[in-house]
Design a protein around this motif. Structure first.
Motif, PDB file in Angstrom:
ATOM      1  N   ASN A 144      43.208  36.786  43.017  1.00 46.69           N
ATOM      2  CA  ASN A 144      42.764  36.822  44.416  1.00 46.69           C
ATOM      3  C   ASN A 144      42.792  38.244  44.963  1.00 46.69           C
ATOM      4  N   ALA A 145      43.830  39.007  44.622  1.00 47.48           N
ATOM      5  CA  ALA A 145      43.945  40.388  45.100  1.00 47.48           C
ATOM      6  C   ALA A 145      42.814  41.250  44.537  1.00 47.48           C
ATOM      7  N   ILE A 146      42.483  41.057  43.280  1.00 45.06           N
ATOM      8  CA  ILE A 146      41.408  41.831  42.652  1.00 45.06           C
ATOM      9  C   ILE A 146      40.064  41.496  43.299  1.00 45.06           C
ATOM     10  N   THR A 147      39.844  40.222  43.552  1.00 40.17           N
ATOM     11  CA  THR A 147      38.600  39.806  44.199  1.00 40.17           C
ATOM     12  C   THR A 147      38.491  40.391  45.599  1.00 40.17           C
ATOM     13  N   ARG A 148      39.618  40.421  46.337  1.00 39.41           N
ATOM     14  CA  ARG A 148      39.603  40.986  47.687  1.00 39.41           C
ATOM     15  C   ARG A 148      39.250  42.478  47.686  1.00 39.41           C
ATOM     16  N   LEU A 149      39.512  43.160  46.565  1.00 40.35           N
ATOM     17  CA  LEU A 149      39.141  44.572  46.457  1.00 40.35           C
ATOM     18  C   LEU A 149      37.627  44.767  46.417  1.00 40.35           C
ATOM     19  N   GLY A 150      36.916  43.726  46.007  1.00 41.16           N
ATOM     20  CA  GLY A 150      35.474  43.838  45.854  1.00 41.16           C
ATOM     21  C   GLY A 150      35.031  43.857  44.403  1.00 41.16           C
ATOM     22  N   ALA A 151      35.962  43.631  43.475  1.00 42.78           N
ATOM     23  CA  ALA A 151      35.615  43.596  42.057  1.00 42.78           C
ATOM     24  C   ALA A 151      34.911  42.284  41.720  1.00 42.78           C
ATOM     25  N   GLN A 152      34.040  42.348  40.727  1.00 46.21           N
ATOM     26  CA  GLN A 152      33.320  41.172  40.253  1.00 46.21           C
ATOM     27  C   GLN A 152      33.915  40.730  38.919  1.00 46.21           C
ATOM     28  N   GLN A 153      33.984  39.410  38.724  1.00 46.96           N
ATOM     29  CA  GLN A 153      34.520  38.908  37.460  1.00 46.96           C
ATOM     30  C   GLN A 153      33.474  39.076  36.362  1.00 46.96           C
ATOM     31  N   ASP A 154      33.895  39.702  35.264  1.00 46.51           N
ATOM     32  CA  ASP A 154      33.019  39.888  34.107  1.00 46.51           C
ATOM     33  C   ASP A 154      33.129  38.722  33.135  1.00 46.51           C
ATOM     34  N   GLY A 155      34.303  38.133  33.039  1.00 44.27           N
ATOM     35  CA  GLY A 155      34.479  37.030  32.115  1.00 44.27           C
ATOM     36  C   GLY A 155      35.940  36.818  31.768  1.00 44.27           C
ATOM     37  N   ILE A 156      36.171  35.915  30.815  1.00 50.28           N
ATOM     38  CA  ILE A 156      37.525  35.598  30.366  1.00 50.28           C
ATOM     39  C   ILE A 156      37.597  35.828  28.864  1.00 50.28           C
ATOM     40  N   LEU A 157      38.564  36.637  28.446  1.00 50.93           N
ATOM     41  CA  LEU A 157      38.821  36.850  27.030  1.00 50.93           C
ATOM     42  C   LEU A 157      39.828  35.791  26.595  1.00 50.93           C
ATOM     43  N   ARG A 158      39.341  34.769  25.898  1.00 52.30           N
ATOM     44  CA  ARG A 158      40.202  33.662  25.519  1.00 52.30           C
ATOM     45  C   ARG A 158      41.096  34.066  24.352  1.00 52.30           C
ATOM     46  N   GLN A 159      42.360  33.624  24.415  1.00 56.70           N
ATOM     47  CA  GLN A 159      43.378  33.998  23.423  1.00 56.70           C
ATOM     48  C   GLN A 159      43.314  35.497  23.145  1.00 56.70           C
ATOM     49  N   HIS A 160      43.299  36.254  24.201  1.00 58.07           N
ATOM     50  CA  HIS A 160      43.179  37.708  24.123  1.00 58.07           C
ATOM     51  C   HIS A 160      44.422  38.344  23.520  1.00 58.07           C
ATOM     52  N   GLN A 161      45.595  37.796  23.835  1.00 55.80           N
ATOM     53  CA  GLN A 161      46.839  38.363  23.332  1.00 55.80           C
ATOM     54  C   GLN A 161      47.813  37.242  22.995  1.00 55.80           C
ATOM     55  N   GLN A 162      48.630  37.493  21.973  1.00 57.15           N
ATOM     56  CA  GLN A 162      49.716  36.569  21.677  1.00 57.15           C
ATOM     57  C   GLN A 162      50.985  37.143  22.302  1.00 57.15           C
ATOM     58  N   LEU A 163      51.654  36.332  23.090  1.00 62.12           N
ATOM     59  CA  LEU A 163      52.846  36.762  23.800  1.00 62.12           C
ATOM     60  C   LEU A 163      54.080  36.628  22.912  1.00 62.12           C
ATOM     61  N   GLN A 164      55.180  37.225  23.363  1.00 61.22           N
ATOM     62  CA  GLN A 164      56.403  37.230  22.553  1.00 61.22           C
ATOM     63  C   GLN A 164      56.908  35.836  22.234  1.00 61.22           C
ATOM     64  N   ASP A 165      56.638  34.869  23.133  1.00 65.37           N
ATOM     65  CA  ASP A 165      57.107  33.506  22.879  1.00 65.37           C
ATOM     66  C   ASP A 165      56.160  32.716  21.973  1.00 65.37           C
TER      67      ASP A 165
END
Length: 194
Positions: A144-165
């Motif tokens: 929401n904060a990024i959108t309020r800046l005026g940025a446009q969504q480019d897309g979603i990188l699915r399974q972009h990173q594996q987290l420590q857990d």
């Protein structure tokens, strides 16, 4: 190197190059709201801050990042951190990321001014063609904060990173383009002046 250390000055905040002597101030800011316990973001804790510094400085030395400490000008206290990251100097692109604020400073003019300072520097000094923002798919407040800046969504990188857990992070990518900057800048300045 395309990026070199700089201090960015506004009315509410100034952004200074990240230093190890900011350690205690950053830990105190992170304790305001127990931010290091948020699973979808990377805010340093007593256990992780040394690795946080090491990674930031390694990335900076390789020309991939420029980390800042955010200081409240009224009280001269550290309230958070941000950085230019995933820098691609060949294509004049940067990401604004690793941004976090003490809970009591979230959704305030200080955040808006920080982004205005960073974006102004990126587009007007570095002559970027695009500035990216990335966040965890579950971090709705950040989206929401990024959108309020005026940025446009480019897309979603699915399974972009594996987290420590062992779980996976889907990353939502946003951007502001250089031909959108004047409009975004006017909107941010209007928000700051009201």
């Amino acid at each position: 190197m395309w990026l070199s250390e700089v201090t960015l000055e506004g009315k509410e905040v100034h952004l200074v190059p990240l230093r190890k002597n900011h350690r205690e101030g950053l830990l105190k800011a992170a304790s305001d709201g127990d931010l290091s316990k948020l699973w979808y973001t990377s805010v340093p804790s007593e256990e992780t801050i040394d690795a946080y510094f090491q990674y930031a400085f390694n990335e900076q030395n390789e020309g991939h990042a420029l980390p800042f400490t955010i200081i409240d000008k009224k009280t001269n206290t550290i309230i958070g951190s941000t950085r230019f990251c995933n820098v691609t100097s060949t294509h004049k692109r940067v990401e604004i990321g690793y941004t976090w604020y003490a809970k009591s400073f979230q959704r305030t003019a200080k955040n808006t001014e920080t982004k205005l300072l960073l974006l102004s520097y990126a587009f007007e000094t570095l002559q970027c063609i695009a500035v990216e923002f990335r966040t965890h798919h579950e971090n709705k407040a950040s989206q929401n904060a990024i959108t309020r800046l005026g940025a446009q969504q480019d897309g979603i990188l699915r399974q972009h990173q594996q987290l420590q857990d062992g779980s996976y992070r889907d990353t939502v990518v946003y951007s502001i383009l250089n031909n959108e900057w004047n409009t975004v800048k006017q909107q941010l300045e209007i928000r700051l002046n009201h």
